[in-house]
Design a protein around this motif. Structure first.
Motif, mmCIF file in Angstrom:
data_model
loop_
_atom_site.group_PDB
_atom_site.id
_atom_site.type_symbol
_atom_site.label_atom_id
_atom_site.label_comp_id
_atom_site.label_asym_id
_atom_site.label_seq_id
_atom_site.Cartn_x
_atom_site.Cartn_y
_atom_site.Cartn_z
ATOM 1 N N LEU A 319 0.842 -1.184 0.000
ATOM 2 C CA LEU A 319 0.000 0.000 0.000
ATOM 3 C C LEU A 319 0.883 1.242 0.000
ATOM 4 C CD1 LEU A 319 -3.006 0.785 0.281
ATOM 5 C CD2 LEU A 319 -2.689 0.741 2.756
ATOM 6 N N ALA A 320 0.703 2.102 -1.015
ATOM 7 C CA ALA A 320 1.525 3.318 -1.125
ATOM 8 C C ALA A 320 0.631 4.546 -1.004
ATOM 9 C CB ALA A 320 2.259 3.327 -2.466
ATOM 10 N N PRO A 321 1.173 5.636 -0.480
ATOM 11 C CA PRO A 321 0.325 6.798 -0.201
ATOM 12 C C PRO A 321 -0.081 7.604 -1.437
ATOM 13 C CG PRO A 321 2.583 7.244 0.466
ATOM 14 C CD PRO A 321 2.530 5.812 0.046
ATOM 15 N N THR A 322 0.648 7.530 -2.514
ATOM 16 C CA THR A 322 0.291 8.322 -3.694
ATOM 17 C C THR A 322 0.317 7.448 -4.949
ATOM 18 O OG1 THR A 322 2.588 8.900 -4.191
ATOM 19 C CG2 THR A 322 1.389 10.393 -2.741
ATOM 20 N N GLU A 323 -0.400 7.907 -5.962
ATOM 21 C CA GLU A 323 -0.396 7.177 -7.227
ATOM 22 C C GLU A 323 0.993 7.168 -7.843
ATOM 23 O OE1 GLU A 323 -3.415 7.405 -9.967
ATOM 24 O OE2 GLU A 323 -4.953 7.161 -8.426
ATOM 25 N N VAL A 324 1.665 8.297 -7.706
ATOM 26 C CA VAL A 324 3.017 8.395 -8.255
ATOM 27 C C VAL A 324 3.888 7.286 -7.681
ATOM 28 C CG1 VAL A 324 5.125 9.790 -8.165
ATOM 29 C CG2 VAL A 324 2.955 10.861 -8.774
ATOM 30 N N LEU A 325 3.796 7.124 -6.378
ATOM 31 C CA LEU A 325 4.639 6.142 -5.720
ATOM 32 C C LEU A 325 4.194 4.708 -6.024
ATOM 33 C CD1 LEU A 325 7.092 6.089 -3.982
ATOM 34 C CD2 LEU A 325 5.646 6.252 -1.955
ATOM 35 N N GLY A 360 -6.945 4.433 -8.026
ATOM 36 C CA GLY A 360 -8.266 5.000 -8.227
ATOM 37 C C GLY A 360 -8.508 5.493 -9.641
ATOM 38 N N SER A 361 -7.446 5.793 -10.369
ATOM 39 C CA SER A 361 -7.629 6.423 -11.674
ATOM 40 C C SER A 361 -7.645 5.418 -12.822
ATOM 41 C CB SER A 361 -6.501 7.429 -11.910
ATOM 42 O OG SER A 361 -5.286 6.739 -12.044
ATOM 43 N N MET A 362 -7.584 4.130 -12.479
ATOM 44 C CA MET A 362 -7.545 3.147 -13.560
ATOM 45 C C MET A 362 -8.881 3.062 -14.276
ATOM 46 S SD MET A 362 -5.358 0.117 -11.781
ATOM 47 C CE MET A 362 -6.201 -1.118 -12.676
ATOM 48 N N GLY A 363 -8.846 2.769 -15.532
ATOM 49 C CA GLY A 363 -10.071 2.582 -16.297
ATOM 50 C C GLY A 363 -10.789 1.320 -15.830
ATOM 51 N N ALA A 364 -12.093 1.237 -16.171
ATOM 52 C CA ALA A 364 -12.926 0.144 -15.683
ATOM 53 C C ALA A 364 -12.389 -1.216 -16.121
ATOM 54 C CB ALA A 364 -14.360 0.326 -16.179
ATOM 55 N N LYS A 365 -11.858 -1.278 -17.330
ATOM 56 C CA LYS A 365 -11.430 -2.557 -17.869
ATOM 57 C C LYS A 365 -10.178 -3.060 -17.144
ATOM 58 C CE LYS A 365 -11.122 -4.893 -22.273
ATOM 59 N NZ LYS A 365 -9.845 -4.733 -22.991
ATOM 60 N N ALA A 366 -9.217 -2.173 -17.029
ATOM 61 C CA ALA A 366 -7.981 -2.542 -16.345
ATOM 62 C C ALA A 366 -8.274 -2.927 -14.900
ATOM 63 C CB ALA A 366 -6.986 -1.383 -16.390
ATOM 64 N N ILE A 381 1.463 -10.498 -6.075
ATOM 65 C CA ILE A 381 1.786 -9.205 -5.481
ATOM 66 C C ILE A 381 0.835 -8.153 -6.033
ATOM 67 C CG2 ILE A 381 3.525 -7.381 -5.349
ATOM 68 C CD1 ILE A 381 5.664 -9.522 -5.379
ATOM 69 N N VAL A 382 0.245 -7.386 -5.137
ATOM 70 C CA VAL A 382 -0.657 -6.327 -5.549
ATOM 71 C C VAL A 382 -0.142 -5.013 -4.979
ATOM 72 C CG1 VAL A 382 -3.025 -5.507 -5.534
ATOM 73 C CG2 VAL A 382 -2.561 -7.966 -5.450
ATOM 74 N N VAL A 383 0.055 -4.047 -5.870
ATOM 75 C CA VAL A 383 0.533 -2.738 -5.444
ATOM 76 C C VAL A 383 -0.593 -1.749 -5.649
ATOM 77 C CG1 VAL A 383 2.256 -0.942 -5.833
ATOM 78 C CG2 VAL A 383 2.842 -3.340 -6.244
ATOM 79 N N GLY A 384 -0.846 -0.904 -4.676
ATOM 80 C CA GLY A 384 -1.934 0.031 -4.882
ATOM 81 C C GLY A 384 -1.956 1.183 -3.912
ATOM 82 N N THR A 385 -2.905 2.071 -4.186
ATOM 83 C CA THR A 385 -3.146 3.200 -3.294
ATOM 84 C C THR A 385 -4.347 2.859 -2.428
ATOM 85 O OG1 THR A 385 -4.590 4.133 -4.960
ATOM 86 C CG2 THR A 385 -2.301 4.874 -4.974
ATOM 87 N N HIS A 386 -4.980 3.903 -1.912
ATOM 88 C CA HIS A 386 -6.183 3.719 -1.094
ATOM 89 C C HIS A 386 -7.228 2.862 -1.791
ATOM 90 C CE1 HIS A 386 -4.286 7.490 0.161
ATOM 91 N NE2 HIS A 386 -4.641 7.108 1.372
ATOM 92 N N ALA A 387 -7.155 2.827 -3.114
ATOM 93 C CA ALA A 387 -8.122 2.042 -3.870
ATOM 94 C C ALA A 387 -8.128 0.583 -3.431
ATOM 95 C CB ALA A 387 -7.822 2.135 -5.368
ATOM 96 N N LEU A 388 -6.995 0.129 -2.905
ATOM 97 C CA LEU A 388 -6.895 -1.250 -2.423
ATOM 98 C C LEU A 388 -7.809 -1.513 -1.233
ATOM 99 C CD1 LEU A 388 -3.155 -2.377 -2.206
ATOM 100 C CD2 LEU A 388 -5.000 -3.369 -3.535
ATOM 101 N N LEU A 389 -8.156 -0.439 -0.526
ATOM 102 C CA LEU A 389 -8.882 -0.609 0.728
ATOM 103 C C LEU A 389 -10.378 -0.797 0.524
ATOM 104 C CD1 LEU A 389 -7.069 2.174 2.783
ATOM 105 C CD2 LEU A 389 -6.493 -0.242 2.577
ATOM 106 N N GLU A 390 -10.838 -0.597 -0.710
ATOM 107 C CA GLU A 390 -12.273 -0.692 -0.936
ATOM 108 C C GLU A 390 -12.774 -2.120 -0.755
ATOM 109 O OE1 GLU A 390 -12.830 1.001 -4.806
ATOM 110 O OE2 GLU A 390 -11.895 2.875 -4.110
ATOM 111 N N GLN A 391 -14.045 -2.166 -0.334
ATOM 112 C CA GLN A 391 -14.670 -3.463 -0.038
ATOM 113 C C GLN A 391 -14.643 -4.408 -1.237
ATOM 114 O OE1 GLN A 391 -15.861 -4.646 2.723
ATOM 115 N NE2 GLN A 391 -15.840 -2.831 4.040
ATOM 116 N N THR A 392 -14.709 -3.832 -2.427
ATOM 117 C CA THR A 392 -14.803 -4.677 -3.615
ATOM 118 C C THR A 392 -13.506 -5.428 -3.906
ATOM 119 O OG1 THR A 392 -14.236 -2.703 -4.847
ATOM 120 C CG2 THR A 392 -16.555 -3.327 -4.807
#
Ligand code: ADP
Ligand code: MG
Length: 725
Positions: A319-325, A360-366, A381-392
């Motif tokens: 889990l990384a704090p920014t999309e850039v990271l 969070g900014s990924m397109g629906a397909k990706a 291995i999964v790398v992500g931002t806050h988007a990883l925290l969503e229930q889905t």
């Protein structure tokens, strides 16, 4: 009549004052009021004299007013300061107040009671915005002391003075029947600590210095003891949680990766990696904090741990704090792993897995594709931002959560992933949190008391040092021009540079902000914004170079495009806000210019400059400031320029910024809860309290009041703060 204790409503005890106390300080109960401790005391037997004063001392004394001057600010005549010249009979000193009209009417010749912190302004000691109150004519200090030789000075505010608070406290002290006693008698007697009733009496109504000193010692210990009791309880709870052991295997992806690492691990990396190996092989969850100097190579250590979990059939999330990271981590891990990251694909190695990015900014397909790989377990291995925290987001078998730059996350966010996984099947993932803001040991003990701590102090061999210089444009306007020339020279050698600014666009109207008392007092210097600076550079000093702009309010895909271009060398100079502060790793960037460097904190500057000097070339960091010589801002910058030891600087930061702030606004819960305890100064007490708390809980010597405190902390803001997986 029911007994009056710390839970009794204040209105029952102090009548109408209760409303004012609640409005001013939020106090509702007797306990709230009695825990409103004096900030300092006037020792009537040994009053402070001007000759003994030193910068940073918190003092209180009586002095005679020799002169009062009201001085408007040059650039804003509506604002002014009042300079009061004081005498203690032998020496003189000045006290300065901002925009306080009443103070300008102070009579010359009057006797004033003052308390405040001694600071230095333009080389001279002064009191900035002290607390000041006139003594009634003909009265001496001794006349004000009651029953002894000490007078408490309380934190005041909301229209209530120290004297108002004192009056209310006195009433409450006189009527309260029961004081909470969370410290077991045995623990107290071993250490010679006062009991609760005596401690409260002495802290509020000391007769002599030793009274308040003993009282503070006891109450400080109490604060440390309660916090450590919460941690001790948590540690034993956590030891009962279950995790799957992830011991890895000798012929898996981790070993394959280690064999092709292009460099040798530093001794520190190898040691920490071994510690984590062991943790992962255990059947209860790892909770480890990996703190490391900027550039010390934490990512590789985390990657090794993640690969070990993959080898054991599980998944790891970073889990990384920014999309850039997050994007950078994803890219560099794919690069480092090569065909080991091509699981199930053509050309993938046998042991290979897949690395998925989720932002969070990924397109629906990706996003669909990523989610599918995550839930099926294809993605090891999964790398992500806050988007990883969503229930889905559902994992097939989440075995390890790594949180990079933990200080950028709130408490709930840090524990969200692992809590959810544990709730699903009763098995907790292992947790590794990483930070490049070194945390002094005592803070780690106080704030992360339920984490094991690993530290990376050394940098990989061959790293060139970063040279840092202050560019004081007030005295040396020509140096800035020279700095831009240096950028040209670096770019001419095929290198790249960052220019960091403190804000994006137009300054907001901050006309009403009171000038900080230490420096900047006379002028609020304007800062330069990203938009205007980038434009000015493009047309002026950096004309001909390829400039990129990066800031937090850009759309994510634009950010990513700029960052990729910079990483690829297609942008020479990146003009950016602090979005580049954490983690960004572009080894070819060798120079950084920080504009308005005085606007940044010590640790933040250290983080920022950690972006350069990451390759084999020496790094150069120029700290541009308009602060005049002799101000504390300049001293701070000089300290950053003089040291590259992040641990030393973070300690300085803690001292300068008062504890809690070091951990960021979101983590300031601990600050409001600790009243007397200082995580910097009280290392011994905290360590002792930790041992005592563990022993007390182990032996079951838990007084009901301690149990109540633990519960209160768990439920309060503090507990929310401490809450972790
Ligand atoms: P940080 O600890 O600040 O997160 P990184 O993990 O980003 O640091 O590592 C900084 C750089 O150092 C990266 O480019 C990484 O590949 C490199 N690196 C890490 N470990 C070593 C090592 N043992 N020897 C040489 N380079 C290393
Ligand atoms: Mg990093």
């Amino acid at each position: 009549m029911t007994a009056i204790d710390f839970d009794t409503r204040l209105s029952k005890v102090v009548g109408d004052s209760a409303k004012k106390l609640e409005k001013a300080f939020g106090h509702r109960t007797v306990g709230d009021l009695l825990r409103h401790f004096p900030r300092r005391y006037i020792d009537l037997e040994h009053p402070d004299s001007f000759e003994d004063l030193e910068e940073g001392h918190v003092v209180a004394f009586v002095a005679t007013v020799l002169d009062v001057k009201k001085l408007p600010f040059r650039n804003n005549p509506r604002k002014f300061r009042v300079v009061v010249t004081l005498s203690d009979g032998r020496a003189t000193m000045e006290a300065v107040f901002f925009n306080q009209y009443a103070v300008s009417k102070t009579p010359v010749g009057s006797q004033q009671l003052l308390s405040g912190e001694v600071s230095v302004y333009q080389g001279r000691l002064q009191l900035a915005s002290p607390h000041m109150r006139e003594l009634p004519e003909g009265k001496t200090l001794a006349d004000l002391g009651r029953g002894g030789g000490a007078m408490p000075i309380y934190p005041a505010g909301g229209g209530l003075t120290t004297w108002d608070v004192e009056r209310a406290v006195t009433v409450a002290l006189d009527v309260v029947d029961v004081f909470p006693e969370p410290i077991p008698a045995a623990v107290r007697s071993e250490r010679g600590l006062l009991d609760a009733p005596t401690a409260y009496e002495y802290i509020h109504r000391p007769r002599k210095r030793s009274d308040w000193v003993f009282a503070q010692t006891r109450l400080r210990f109490e604060e440390a003891f309660e916090v450590q009791a919460v941690f001790a309880r948590r540690r034993s709870d956590s030891a009962q949680r279950r995790s799957l052991a992830r011991p890895g295997r000798g012929d898996g992806i981790r070993v394959a990766f280690e064999q092709r690492l292009p460099f040798q691990l530093t001794a520190g990396q190898a040691q920490v990696a071994a510690e984590i190996d062991q943790d992962l092989a255990a059947t209860h969850p790892m909770h480890r904090l990996l703190q490391g100097e900027v550039g010390s190579g934490k990512t590789i250590v985390a990657l090794l741990a993640m690969l070990q979990v993959v080898d054991s059939g599980g998944q790891a999330a970073l889990l990384a704090p920014t999309e850039v990271l997050a994007t950078q981590h994803h890219r560099s891990m794919e690069r480092m792993l090569g065909d080991l990251a091509k699981g199930g694909m053509l050309g993938g190695a046998d042991e290979a897995t897949r690395i998925r990015l989720l932002t969070g900014s990924m397109g629906a397909k990706a996003r669909q594709q990523a989610l599918l790989d995550i839930v099926s377990g294809e993605a090891g291995i999964v790398v992500g931002t806050h988007a990883l925290l969503e229930q889905t987001v559902q994992f097939a078998d989440l075995g390890l959560v790594v949180i990079d730059e933990q200080h950028r996350f709130g408490v709930e966010q840090r524990s969200a992933l692992s809590d959810r996984a544990a709730a699903a099947d009763g098995v907790s993932p292992h947790v590794l949190v990483m930070t490049a803001t070194p945390i002094p040991r005592t803070i780690a003990m106080t704030v992360f008391g339920d984490l094991e701590v690993s530290t990376l102090r050394e940098l990989p061999a061959g790293r060139q040092p970063i040279q840092s210089n202050v560019v004081p444009v007030a005295e040396q306007p020509g140096w800035l021009e020279r700095a831009w020339q240096r950028v040209h020279e670096e770019v001419g050698r095929g290198r790249q540079a960052y220019v960091v600014v403190s804000r994006i666009g137009e300054a907001t109207a901050d006309d009403d902000v009171e000038p900080p008392p230490d420096d900047d007092a006379e002028e609020k210097r304007p800062t330069v914004g990203l938009v205007e600076l980038a434009e000015a550079l493009e047309q002026g000093p950096l004309a001909g170079l390829r400039l990129g702009r990066l800031h937090g309010r850009m759309p994510p895909d634009e950010k990513d495009a700029v960052m990729s271009a910079f990483a690829a060398g297609d942008v020479d100079v990146l003009v950016a806000t602090t979005v580049v502060e954490v983690g960004v790793d572009v080894p070819n960037a060798t120079m950084m210019i920080v504009m308005d460097a005085d606007r940044f904190g010590v640790s933040q500057l250290h983080q920022l400059r950690g972006r350069v000097g990451r390759g084999s070339e020496p790094g150069l960091c120029l700290l541009v400031t308009g602060s005049p010589a002799g101000t504390s801002a300049r001293e701070r910058l000089a300290a950053v320029a003089a040291s590259t030891d992040g641990f030393e600087l973070s300690r300085l930061d803690v001292e300068l910024r008062r504890e809690g702030d070091v951990l960021g606004a979101r983590q300031s819960g601990v600050r409001s809860s600790l009243k007397l305890l200082s995580v910097v100064r009280d290392e011994q007490i905290i360590a002792d309290a930790r041992d005592a708390a563990v022993a007390a809980l182990d032996s079951g010597d838990v007084p009901p009041d301690l149990e109540a405190s633990i519960r209160r902390l768990e439920e309060s803001e503090r507990a929310e703060y401490l809450e972790r997986a």
